[in-house]
Scaffold this motif. Structure first.
Motif, mmCIF file in Angstrom:
data_model
loop_
_atom_site.group_PDB
_atom_site.id
_atom_site.type_symbol
_atom_site.label_atom_id
_atom_site.label_comp_id
_atom_site.label_asym_id
_atom_site.label_seq_id
_atom_site.Cartn_x
_atom_site.Cartn_y
_atom_site.Cartn_z
ATOM 1 N N ASN A 64 -14.094 48.089 85.277
ATOM 2 C CA ASN A 64 -13.002 47.575 86.208
ATOM 3 C C ASN A 64 -12.390 48.617 87.006
ATOM 4 O OD1 ASN A 64 -13.044 44.653 85.652
ATOM 5 N ND2 ASN A 64 -11.589 45.065 83.976
ATOM 6 N N LEU A 65 -12.698 49.888 86.797
ATOM 7 C CA LEU A 65 -12.046 51.011 87.402
ATOM 8 C C LEU A 65 -13.006 51.916 88.015
ATOM 9 C CD1 LEU A 65 -9.312 52.186 84.936
ATOM 10 C CD2 LEU A 65 -8.979 51.012 87.170
ATOM 11 N N LEU A 66 -14.267 51.400 88.305
ATOM 12 C CA LEU A 66 -15.264 52.178 88.860
ATOM 13 C C LEU A 66 -14.721 52.069 90.428
ATOM 14 C CD1 LEU A 66 -18.495 50.652 87.527
ATOM 15 C CD2 LEU A 66 -17.733 52.845 87.320
ATOM 16 N N GLY A 67 -14.699 53.492 90.762
ATOM 17 C CA GLY A 67 -14.227 53.681 92.172
ATOM 18 C C GLY A 67 -12.831 54.069 92.272
ATOM 19 N N PHE A 68 -12.092 54.018 91.309
ATOM 20 C CA PHE A 68 -10.701 54.511 91.210
ATOM 21 C C PHE A 68 -10.490 55.891 91.265
ATOM 22 C CE2 PHE A 68 -6.728 55.327 88.739
ATOM 23 C CZ PHE A 68 -5.790 55.065 89.564
ATOM 24 N N LYS A 69 -9.693 56.427 91.988
ATOM 25 C CA LYS A 69 -9.782 57.817 92.257
ATOM 26 C C LYS A 69 -8.414 58.610 91.741
ATOM 27 C CE LYS A 69 -12.675 57.727 96.417
ATOM 28 N NZ LYS A 69 -13.117 56.445 96.394
ATOM 29 N N GLY A 70 -7.243 57.643 91.226
ATOM 30 C CA GLY A 70 -6.412 57.916 90.733
ATOM 31 C C GLY A 70 -6.235 58.716 89.346
ATOM 32 N N ILE A 71 -5.147 59.002 88.669
ATOM 33 C CA ILE A 71 -5.252 59.325 87.362
ATOM 34 C C ILE A 71 -5.354 58.464 86.377
ATOM 35 C CG2 ILE A 71 -3.577 60.542 85.826
ATOM 36 C CD1 ILE A 71 -2.012 61.479 88.392
ATOM 37 N N VAL A 72 -6.325 58.581 85.206
ATOM 38 C CA VAL A 72 -6.641 57.662 84.273
ATOM 39 C C VAL A 72 -6.423 58.195 83.140
ATOM 40 C CG1 VAL A 72 -8.328 56.344 83.176
ATOM 41 C CG2 VAL A 72 -8.352 56.552 85.511
ATOM 42 N N VAL A 73 -5.170 57.680 82.248
ATOM 43 C CA VAL A 73 -4.842 58.073 80.904
ATOM 44 C C VAL A 73 -5.025 57.054 79.881
ATOM 45 C CG1 VAL A 73 -2.612 58.805 79.763
ATOM 46 C CG2 VAL A 73 -2.894 59.228 82.061
ATOM 47 N N SER A 74 -6.052 57.439 78.881
ATOM 48 C CA SER A 74 -6.035 56.354 77.845
ATOM 49 C C SER A 74 -5.214 56.632 76.665
ATOM 50 C CB SER A 74 -7.695 56.791 77.206
ATOM 51 O OG SER A 74 -7.978 55.936 76.092
ATOM 52 N N GLY A 75 -4.688 55.488 76.456
ATOM 53 C CA GLY A 75 -3.491 55.585 75.382
ATOM 54 C C GLY A 75 -3.178 54.181 75.101
ATOM 55 N N ASP A 76 -2.280 53.871 74.019
ATOM 56 C CA ASP A 76 -1.929 52.899 73.508
ATOM 57 C C ASP A 76 -0.406 52.588 73.660
ATOM 58 O OD1 ASP A 76 -1.086 50.573 71.842
ATOM 59 O OD2 ASP A 76 -2.940 50.855 70.586
ATOM 60 N N ILE A 77 0.100 51.583 74.195
ATOM 61 C CA ILE A 77 1.538 51.609 74.506
ATOM 62 C C ILE A 77 2.314 51.405 73.167
ATOM 63 C CG2 ILE A 77 1.282 50.428 76.806
ATOM 64 C CD1 ILE A 77 1.799 47.557 75.508
ATOM 65 N N ASN A 78 1.684 51.216 72.122
ATOM 66 C CA ASN A 78 2.275 51.520 70.731
ATOM 67 C C ASN A 78 2.530 52.606 70.081
ATOM 68 O OD1 ASN A 78 2.687 48.172 70.256
ATOM 69 N ND2 ASN A 78 0.551 48.278 69.875
ATOM 70 N N ASP A 79 1.963 53.647 70.847
ATOM 71 C CA ASP A 79 1.853 55.161 70.492
ATOM 72 C C ASP A 79 3.199 55.642 71.248
ATOM 73 O OD1 ASP A 79 1.518 57.762 69.961
ATOM 74 O OD2 ASP A 79 -0.631 57.689 70.551
ATOM 75 N N LYS A 80 4.287 56.077 70.311
ATOM 76 C CA LYS A 80 5.251 56.442 71.017
ATOM 77 C C LYS A 80 5.256 58.249 71.454
ATOM 78 C CE LYS A 80 8.495 53.685 68.382
ATOM 79 N NZ LYS A 80 8.931 52.821 69.578
ATOM 80 N N VAL A 81 4.113 58.715 71.029
ATOM 81 C CA VAL A 81 3.911 59.950 71.307
ATOM 82 C C VAL A 81 3.154 59.969 72.769
ATOM 83 C CG1 VAL A 81 2.581 62.031 70.989
ATOM 84 C CG2 VAL A 81 3.469 60.929 69.053
ATOM 85 N N ALA A 82 2.332 58.946 73.003
ATOM 86 C CA ALA A 82 1.615 58.872 74.251
ATOM 87 C C ALA A 82 2.711 58.424 75.397
ATOM 88 C CB ALA A 82 0.743 57.626 74.376
ATOM 89 N N LEU A 83 3.654 57.477 74.919
ATOM 90 C CA LEU A 83 4.513 57.263 75.663
ATOM 91 C C LEU A 83 5.527 58.384 76.241
ATOM 92 C CD1 LEU A 83 5.985 53.593 74.867
ATOM 93 C CD2 LEU A 83 3.970 54.215 76.472
ATOM 94 N N LYS A 84 5.843 59.282 75.255
ATOM 95 C CA LYS A 84 6.673 60.432 75.530
ATOM 96 C C LYS A 84 5.959 61.277 76.552
ATOM 97 C CE LYS A 84 10.654 62.512 74.505
ATOM 98 N NZ LYS A 84 10.485 64.011 75.389
#
Length: 335
Positions: A64-84
């Motif tokens: 779904n993101l093939l061709g997207f040139k922005g920033i991609v971050v893999s993470g879970d919205i339940n992960d408070k460390v990732a949100l921080k």
């Protein structure tokens, strides 16, 4: 197409659930229209993990993101460390929160509530800290057994619908505060269009019927399908609503549909006409009588008034626009 006078160039935009259907569509909208915007696409992407119903825990797909040139971050919205880390590493101007467990048949109520409610409030706190306008996905599933599709008449009949009602209630509580940001919840009705394919069995019947017809199969419809009506909305009108929600006349929760219910019979008729394939139709008993919504139709008067929303696509227009992608997917993913 620009839906607003806002210039998003040089703005920083967070999209959660960005490898999903609506999230990825938003990501490309900004890339195509505002090349100097900084877009952060946040998604946990899919793994082999499933819920007890056998469906995947995440439908996010890299394709779904093939061709997207922005920033991609893999993470879970339940992960408070990732949100921080998101909170500390960026200064967002807008947050589009599309990430959720959106499968209405998921039975794990605890995970549903943590993901759809608790994580939303965590993101809302980031929005307030960053002074970022929040636009989030609510759902017509909140109406459930209701026969009145207006805000305040919700009657959810599954954990997913309930979780979205609670999200909207959280919004109402925050809007009582003196905030410098706008918060807009969008109750999506039956969305169809590009980038939904990887939702698998939860993708719309438009793409599913389309591929059945292209396989040479006879589409199976429930008996009385001409009287089973839904408010089907094309993805471009969903994008329009999200963009216009960035500068609302009034914060709040709004329906996003066409305001015109159509039948599953209509879908098959339009598809067979556009595909120039007539496989007829087969009618089967509806096993869900008693637990099945026979009618949904969004009341969009307040959406028009406060978001300046104006749906552009009839079902005929939407399916016609979608046909090239349905054909492409059939060649590359189905056959």
């Amino acid at each position: 197409m620009n839906y607003t006078d806002i210039d998003f160039n040089k703005k920083t935009i967070l999209i959660t659930g960005a490898a999903g259907f609506i999230g990825s569509s938003l990501a490309f909208y900004f890339q195509e229209n505002y090349p100097n915007a900084t877009v952060v696409a946040f998604d946990c992407f899919r793994s082999g993990e499933t819920f007890s119903n056998g469906n995947l825990k995440s439908f996010g797909h890299f394709k779904n993101l093939l061709g997207f040139k922005g920033i991609v971050v893999s993470g879970d919205i339940n992960d408070k460390v990732a949100l921080k880390e998101l909170e500390d590493n960026y200064s967002f101007d807008y947050i589009f929160h599309e990430a959720a467990i959106s499968d209405t048949t998921v039975l794990e109520q605890d995970v549903m509530m943590k993901t759809n409610v608790n994580a939303y409030e965590d993101l809302l706190k980031i929005a307030i800290k960053h002074n970022a306008n929040m636009i989030y996905a609510s759902s017509a599933a909140t109406y459930g057994d209701s026969d009145r599709f207006e805000i305040g008449y919700e009657q959810p009949n599954n954990a997913y619908g309930f979780s979205k009602v609670v999200m909207d209630n959280v919004t109402a509580q925050y809007l009582k505060k003196d905030l410098d940001i706008s918060i807009v919840g969008l109750k999506y009705f039956n969305v169809y269009g590009n980038r939904e394919f990887f939702k698998n069995s939860t993708a719309s019947m438009v793409v599913q019927f389309g591929h059945q017809i292209m396989k040479g199969l006879t589409p199976k419809l429930f008996e009385g399908s001409d009287k089973i009506l839904r408010d089907f909305i094309y993805i471009e009108d969903i994008i329009q609503a999200n963009i216009k929600a960035c500068a609302p006349k009034k914060s709040g929760v709004y329906n996003v549909g066409t305001g015109k219910a159509r039948s599953f019979e209509d879908i098959v008729n339009i598809l067979q006409k556009e595909l120039e394939i007539d496989n007829g139709k087969e009618y089967i008993p509806n096993p869900f009588v008693g637990s099945y919504q026979f009618f949904t139709e969004a009341n969009i008067e307040s959406t028009k008034e406060n978001l300046n929303y104006d749906p552009k696509y009839t079902m005929e227009d939407g399916i016609k626009a979608y046909i090239p992608e349905i054909k492409r997917l059939f060649k590359t993913e189905v056959k």
